[in-house]
Design a protein around this motif. Structure first.
Motif, PDB file in Angstrom:
ATOM      1  N   GLU A   1      15.053 -40.251   5.172  1.00  0.00           N
ATOM      2  CA  GLU A   1      15.820 -41.361   4.433  1.00  0.00           C
ATOM      3  C   GLU A   1      17.340 -41.408   5.668  1.00  0.00           C
ATOM      4  OE1 GLU A   1      17.524 -41.200   0.659  1.00  0.00           O
ATOM      5  OE2 GLU A   1      15.529 -41.292   0.047  1.00  0.00           O
ATOM      6  N   GLY A   2      17.218 -42.156   6.598  1.00  0.00           N
ATOM      7  CA  GLY A   2      18.396 -42.246   8.136  1.00  0.00           C
ATOM      8  C   GLY A   2      18.179 -40.563   8.509  1.00  0.00           C
ATOM      9  N   LYS A   3      19.141 -39.754   8.709  1.00  0.00           N
ATOM     10  CA  LYS A   3      19.250 -38.805   9.312  1.00  0.00           C
ATOM     11  C   LYS A   3      18.770 -37.565   8.553  1.00  0.00           C
ATOM     12  CE  LYS A   3      22.932 -39.570  12.738  1.00  0.00           C
ATOM     13  NZ  LYS A   3      24.230 -39.203  13.465  1.00  0.00           N
ATOM     14  N   LYS A   4      18.756 -37.732   7.556  1.00  0.00           N
ATOM     15  CA  LYS A   4      18.206 -36.311   6.307  1.00  0.00           C
ATOM     16  C   LYS A   4      16.491 -36.992   6.257  1.00  0.00           C
ATOM     17  CE  LYS A   4      20.669 -37.210   2.539  1.00  0.00           C
ATOM     18  NZ  LYS A   4      21.146 -37.091   1.406  1.00  0.00           N
ATOM     19  N   LEU A   5      15.894 -35.347   6.986  1.00  0.00           N
ATOM     20  CA  LEU A   5      14.258 -35.714   7.187  1.00  0.00           C
ATOM     21  C   LEU A   5      13.774 -35.739   5.603  1.00  0.00           C
ATOM     22  CD1 LEU A   5      13.919 -32.443  10.108  1.00  0.00           C
ATOM     23  CD2 LEU A   5      13.680 -35.069   9.760  1.00  0.00           C
ATOM     24  N   ALA A   6      12.478 -36.102   5.484  1.00  0.00           N
ATOM     25  CA  ALA A   6      11.415 -35.808   4.609  1.00  0.00           C
ATOM     26  C   ALA A   6      11.734 -34.665   4.483  1.00  0.00           C
ATOM     27  CB  ALA A   6      10.486 -36.288   4.623  1.00  0.00           C
ATOM     28  N   LEU A   7      11.556 -33.439   2.395  1.00  0.00           N
ATOM     29  CA  LEU A   7      11.288 -32.584   2.837  1.00  0.00           C
ATOM     30  C   LEU A   7       9.808 -31.568   3.040  1.00  0.00           C
ATOM     31  CD1 LEU A   7      12.642 -29.976   1.056  1.00  0.00           C
ATOM     32  CD2 LEU A   7      10.672 -31.034  -1.002  1.00  0.00           C
ATOM     33  N   LYS A   8       9.399 -32.075   3.144  1.00  0.00           N
ATOM     34  CA  LYS A   8       7.468 -31.349   4.584  1.00  0.00           C
ATOM     35  C   LYS A   8       8.429 -31.751   5.760  1.00  0.00           C
ATOM     36  CE  LYS A   8       3.932 -33.872   6.418  1.00  0.00           C
ATOM     37  NZ  LYS A   8       2.596 -33.960   6.743  1.00  0.00           N
ATOM     38  N   ASP A   9       9.148 -32.304   6.063  1.00  0.00           N
ATOM     39  CA  ASP A   9       9.709 -32.362   7.939  1.00  0.00           C
ATOM     40  C   ASP A   9      10.860 -31.445   7.903  1.00  0.00           C
ATOM     41  OD1 ASP A   9       7.845 -34.207   8.268  1.00  0.00           O
ATOM     42  OD2 ASP A   9       8.830 -35.930   8.257  1.00  0.00           O
ATOM     43  N   ALA A  10      11.800 -31.475   7.104  1.00  0.00           N
ATOM     44  CA  ALA A  10      12.389 -30.316   6.821  1.00  0.00           C
ATOM     45  C   ALA A  10      12.190 -28.837   6.551  1.00  0.00           C
ATOM     46  CB  ALA A  10      13.486 -30.163   5.877  1.00  0.00           C
ATOM     47  N   PHE A  11      10.769 -29.246   5.496  1.00  0.00           N
ATOM     48  CA  PHE A  11      10.523 -27.047   5.679  1.00  0.00           C
ATOM     49  C   PHE A  11      10.111 -27.051   6.898  1.00  0.00           C
ATOM     50  CE2 PHE A  11      10.007 -27.039   0.953  1.00  0.00           C
ATOM     51  CZ  PHE A  11      10.770 -26.910   1.026  1.00  0.00           C
ATOM     52  N   HIS A  12       9.006 -28.086   7.838  1.00  0.00           N
ATOM     53  CA  HIS A  12       8.481 -27.399   8.826  1.00  0.00           C
ATOM     54  C   HIS A  12       8.978 -26.660   9.992  1.00  0.00           C
ATOM     55  CE1 HIS A  12       4.896 -29.039   6.586  1.00  0.00           C
ATOM     56  NE2 HIS A  12       4.218 -28.325   7.250  1.00  0.00           N
ATOM     57  N   LYS A  13      10.665 -27.969  10.001  1.00  0.00           N
ATOM     58  CA  LYS A  13      11.321 -27.957  11.120  1.00  0.00           C
ATOM     59  C   LYS A  13      11.700 -26.675  10.606  1.00  0.00           C
ATOM     60  CE  LYS A  13      14.587 -29.763  13.302  1.00  0.00           C
ATOM     61  NZ  LYS A  13      14.671 -29.190  15.195  1.00  0.00           N
ATOM     62  N   GLN A  14      12.959 -26.674   9.601  1.00  0.00           N
ATOM     63  CA  GLN A  14      13.043 -25.672   9.443  1.00  0.00           C
ATOM     64  C   GLN A  14      11.884 -23.928   9.629  1.00  0.00           C
ATOM     65  OE1 GLN A  14      16.136 -24.705   9.127  1.00  0.00           O
ATOM     66  NE2 GLN A  14      17.082 -22.652   7.879  1.00  0.00           N
ATOM     67  N   CYS A  15      10.859 -23.317   9.388  1.00  0.00           N
ATOM     68  CA  CYS A  15      10.220 -22.575   9.235  1.00  0.00           C
ATOM     69  C   CYS A  15       9.613 -22.528  10.160  1.00  0.00           C
ATOM     70  CB  CYS A  15       9.797 -22.925   8.183  1.00  0.00           C
ATOM     71  SG  CYS A  15       9.820 -22.868   6.153  1.00  0.00           S
ATOM     72  N   LYS A  16       9.351 -23.658  11.031  1.00  0.00           N
ATOM     73  CA  LYS A  16       7.938 -23.404  12.288  1.00  0.00           C
ATOM     74  C   LYS A  16       8.863 -23.323  13.140  1.00  0.00           C
ATOM     75  CE  LYS A  16       4.704 -25.749  13.000  1.00  0.00           C
ATOM     76  NZ  LYS A  16       3.940 -27.288  13.347  1.00  0.00           N
ATOM     77  N   ASP A  17      10.435 -24.154  13.520  1.00  0.00           N
ATOM     78  CA  ASP A  17      10.972 -23.310  14.735  1.00  0.00           C
ATOM     79  C   ASP A  17      11.280 -22.410  15.039  1.00  0.00           C
ATOM     80  OD1 ASP A  17      10.602 -26.235  15.299  1.00  0.00           O
ATOM     81  OD2 ASP A  17      13.077 -26.783  14.775  1.00  0.00           O
ATOM     82  N   CYS A  18      11.721 -21.349  13.383  1.00  0.00           N
ATOM     83  CA  CYS A  18      12.420 -20.278  13.485  1.00  0.00           C
ATOM     84  C   CYS A  18      11.208 -19.009  13.661  1.00  0.00           C
ATOM     85  CB  CYS A  18      12.555 -20.102  12.151  1.00  0.00           C
ATOM     86  SG  CYS A  18      13.937 -18.220  12.496  1.00  0.00           S
ATOM     87  N   HIS A  19      10.114 -19.213  13.115  1.00  0.00           N
ATOM     88  CA  HIS A  19       8.751 -18.612  13.531  1.00  0.00           C
ATOM     89  C   HIS A  19       8.584 -18.732  15.050  1.00  0.00           C
ATOM     90  CE1 HIS A  19       7.636 -17.755   9.616  1.00  0.00           C
ATOM     91  NE2 HIS A  19       8.417 -17.898   9.783  1.00  0.00           N
ATOM     92  N   THR A  20       8.799 -19.865  15.758  1.00  0.00           N
ATOM     93  CA  THR A  20       8.664 -20.283  17.141  1.00  0.00           C
ATOM     94  C   THR A  20       9.312 -19.648  18.034  1.00  0.00           C
ATOM     95  OG1 THR A  20       7.632 -22.232  16.781  1.00  0.00           O
ATOM     96  CG2 THR A  20       7.857 -21.402  19.039  1.00  0.00           C
ATOM     97  N   LYS A  21      10.524 -19.834  17.847  1.00  0.00           N
ATOM     98  CA  LYS A  21      12.002 -19.014  18.436  1.00  0.00           C
ATOM     99  C   LYS A  21      11.736 -17.534  18.278  1.00  0.00           C
ATOM    100  CE  LYS A  21      16.928 -19.570  18.503  1.00  0.00           C
ATOM    101  NZ  LYS A  21      17.985 -20.369  18.149  1.00  0.00           N
ATOM    102  N   GLN A  22      11.741 -16.978  17.263  1.00  0.00           N
ATOM    103  CA  GLN A  22      11.814 -15.333  17.375  1.00  0.00           C
ATOM    104  C   GLN A  22      10.294 -15.210  17.766  1.00  0.00           C
ATOM    105  OE1 GLN A  22      14.001 -13.478  15.608  1.00  0.00           O
ATOM    106  NE2 GLN A  22      14.657 -15.399  15.521  1.00  0.00           N
ATOM    107  N   GLY A  23       9.578 -15.640  17.804  1.00  0.00           N
ATOM    108  CA  GLY A  23       8.162 -15.259  18.035  1.00  0.00           C
ATOM    109  C   GLY A  23       7.244 -14.442  17.477  1.00  0.00           C
ATOM    110  N   LYS A  24       7.635 -14.686  16.359  1.00  0.00           N
ATOM    111  CA  LYS A  24       6.389 -14.214  15.468  1.00  0.00           C
ATOM    112  C   LYS A  24       6.397 -14.988  14.004  1.00  0.00           C
ATOM    113  CE  LYS A  24      10.617 -11.364  13.556  1.00  0.00           C
ATOM    114  NZ  LYS A  24      11.306  -9.695  13.454  1.00  0.00           N
ATOM    115  N   GLY A  25       6.031 -14.282  12.933  1.00  0.00           N
ATOM    116  CA  GLY A  25       5.874 -15.283  11.520  1.00  0.00           C
ATOM    117  C   GLY A  25       4.635 -16.663  12.676  1.00  0.00           C
ATOM    118  N   PRO A  26       3.685 -16.775  10.808  1.00  0.00           N
ATOM    119  CA  PRO A  26       3.331 -18.046  11.002  1.00  0.00           C
ATOM    120  C   PRO A  26       3.469 -19.480  11.431  1.00  0.00           C
ATOM    121  CG  PRO A  26       3.912 -17.670   8.623  1.00  0.00           C
ATOM    122  CD  PRO A  26       4.656 -16.469   9.479  1.00  0.00           C
ATOM    123  N   THR A  27       2.989 -19.554  11.711  1.00  0.00           N
ATOM    124  CA  THR A  27       3.273 -21.247  13.128  1.00  0.00           C
ATOM    125  C   THR A  27       2.165 -22.156  12.700  1.00  0.00           C
ATOM    126  OG1 THR A  27       2.248 -20.495  14.890  1.00  0.00           O
ATOM    127  CG2 THR A  27       5.162 -20.549  14.726  1.00  0.00           C
TER     128      THR A  27
END
Length: 96
Positions: free
Chosen positions: A61-87
């Protein structure tokens, strides 16, 4: 580092499990990775941490991501940036 005393050690993210299984999440393990709870959680005007689903709903809704997208962005982006964790999907989403 300031963390809420009542934060659970482990949680199961199951709000958006329409196609994949829930995500077991080791909250305690992740607490030391951010300087504050707000490193991952948004805070309300009083400064209290919020559950993601309090703001993020089924659809973007507007700039507020859907819950699924928010989780994926937060988790996957962090794991990718850190170079560890599941993606990959099945690395996080466990079948019951």
């Amino acid at each position: 580092m300031a963390f809420a005393a009542a934060a659970p050690d482990k949680v199961e993210i199951k709000e958006v499990q329409k196609m994949k299984g829930p995500v077991p999440f080791d909250h305690k393990k992740h607490q030391g990775l951010a300087k504050t709870c707000q490193g991952c959680h948004h805070a309300d005007p009083a400064g209290k941490e919020q559950k993601c689903s309090n703001c993020h709903k089924d659809k973007t809704e507007g700039k507020k991501l859907a819950l699924k997208d928010a989780f994926h962005k937060q988790c996957k982006d962090c794991h990718t940036k850190q170079g560890k964790g599941p993606t990959k999907c099945d690395d996080c989403h466990k079948k019951k």
